[in-house]
Scaffold this motif. Structure first.
Motif, PDB file in Angstrom:
ATOM      1  N   ASN A  58       9.599   1.905   4.908  1.00 26.83           N
ATOM      2  CA  ASN A  58       9.739   1.218   3.759  1.00 26.83           C
ATOM      3  C   ASN A  58      10.461   2.380   2.907  1.00 26.83           C
ATOM      4  OD1 ASN A  58       9.698  -0.162   1.382  1.00 26.83           O
ATOM      5  ND2 ASN A  58       7.456  -0.472   1.326  1.00 26.83           N
ATOM      6  N   GLN A  60      11.491   1.976  -0.291  1.00 23.89           N
ATOM      7  CA  GLN A  60      10.753   1.550  -1.632  1.00 23.89           C
ATOM      8  C   GLN A  60       9.745   2.455  -2.125  1.00 23.89           C
ATOM      9  OE1 GLN A  60      10.614  -2.714  -2.136  1.00 23.89           O
ATOM     10  NE2 GLN A  60      12.831  -2.893  -1.837  1.00 23.89           N
ATOM     11  N   GLY A  93       5.154   1.860  -4.672  1.00 23.79           N
ATOM     12  CA  GLY A  93       6.024   1.258  -3.748  1.00 23.79           C
ATOM     13  C   GLY A  93       5.232   0.921  -2.326  1.00 23.79           C
ATOM     14  N   ASP A 155       4.732  -0.671  -8.786  1.00 24.36           N
ATOM     15  CA  ASP A 155       6.367  -0.553  -8.763  1.00 24.36           C
ATOM     16  C   ASP A 155       6.888   0.961  -9.072  1.00 24.36           C
ATOM     17  OD1 ASP A 155       9.208  -0.785  -9.694  1.00 24.36           O
ATOM     18  OD2 ASP A 155       8.827  -2.793 -10.507  1.00 24.36           O
TER      19      ASP A 155
END
Length: 196
Positions: A58, A60, A93, A155
Motif C-alpha cells: 500500500n 498510501q 494511511g 488520512d
C-alpha cells in the motif's frame, strides 16, 4: 412445412449451444486479454513470481510518521463499556482494527448506541472509520457481553503537528430512563422604571 420447422429448430439449437460455449469461453479470454495488456489491477495480488505470490504494498501508508491513537469510553447508563486496548501506534494511511467490549449489567434487555468524538477537533476530518459499532443501535440481553470492532485509517493529509489523537465514545441507552444532561438557564435582570 414440417421440414422447414425442423430446419429452424436445428438452427436455433446450434445458436443456443454456440451462445453457451461463448459464455464459458469468456472467462479465459478475459483473463488472457487482461494478462497481455496488464489492465486487470484487481488481480495483481494473484500474479505468481517465481512460484510465490507477489506482495502488493500500500503506497498510501506514510511510514515516516507515527501517530498514537488513544481510546476512551464513557457510558450514560448501566453499561460496562471499555476499549480492549487503551492505545495503538499507527502510520497515516494504515488500516487498523481495535475492539470495544460491552456488557449489559442490568437485569433487563436494553438498546443502546454510541456517539464518537475526537481530540484534537481538527483530527475528526482525517479519522476515517471503515467499520464501527457506532453506525448501528444494539440490543443486549441481561448480562450479555459483546465485542465489536472499529476499523479505521488516518488520512496522510492530517497536519504533521498532530502526533496523538483521542477517539472517545459515549454509549447511551436508546429510549431509556437515563435523564438528559441539564440545560443551563439564564436569568434576565429586572429593568427599573424611569420614574423611580
Amino acid at each position: 412445412m414440417k421440414r422447414e420447422n425442423s430446419r429452424m429448430v436445428g438452427k436455433l439449437a446450434v445458436i443456443t449451444v454456440g451462445m453457451f460455449a461463448f459464455g464459458y469461453a469468456l472467462v479465459p479470454i478475459y483473463k488472457s486479454i487482461c494478462e497481455m495488456t496488464g489492465i486487470n489491477i484487481l488481480a495483481l495480488g494473484e500474479q505468481v513470481v517465481s512460484g510465490q505470490k507477489a506482495n502488493v504494498v500500500n503506497t498510501q501508508v506514510d511510514t515516516s510518521r507515527t501517530i498514537t491513537v488513544e481510546f476512551d469510553a464513557n457510558s450514560r447508563g448501566p453499561w460496562d463499556f471499555k476499549p480492549a486496548q487503551r492505545s495503538v501506534q499507527v502510520h497515516p494511511g494504515e488500516i487498523t482494527t481495535v475492539m470495544y467490549e460491552f456488557q449489559n449489567i442490568q437485569n433487563r434487555r436494553m438498546s443502546a448506541q454510541a456517539i464518537p468524538s475526537y481530540a484534537p477537533l481538527q483530527a475528526s476530518a482525517h479519522f476515517n472509520k471503515l467499520e464501527c459499532f457506532c453506525f448501528n443501535q444494539y440490543t443486549l440481553e441481561p448480562g450479555e457481553k459483546k465485542a465489536w470492532p472499529v476499523v479505521f485509517v488516518i488520512d496522510p493529509k492530517l497536519s504533521k503537528d498532530v502526533s496523538t489523537i483521542t477517539l472517545s465514545y459515549t454509549f447511551f441507552e436508546v429510549g431509556g430512563k437515563t435523564p438528559a444532561a441539564p440545560v443551563a438557564s439564564v436569568k434576565v435582570p429586572a429593568v427599573e422604571s424611569a420614574g423611580s
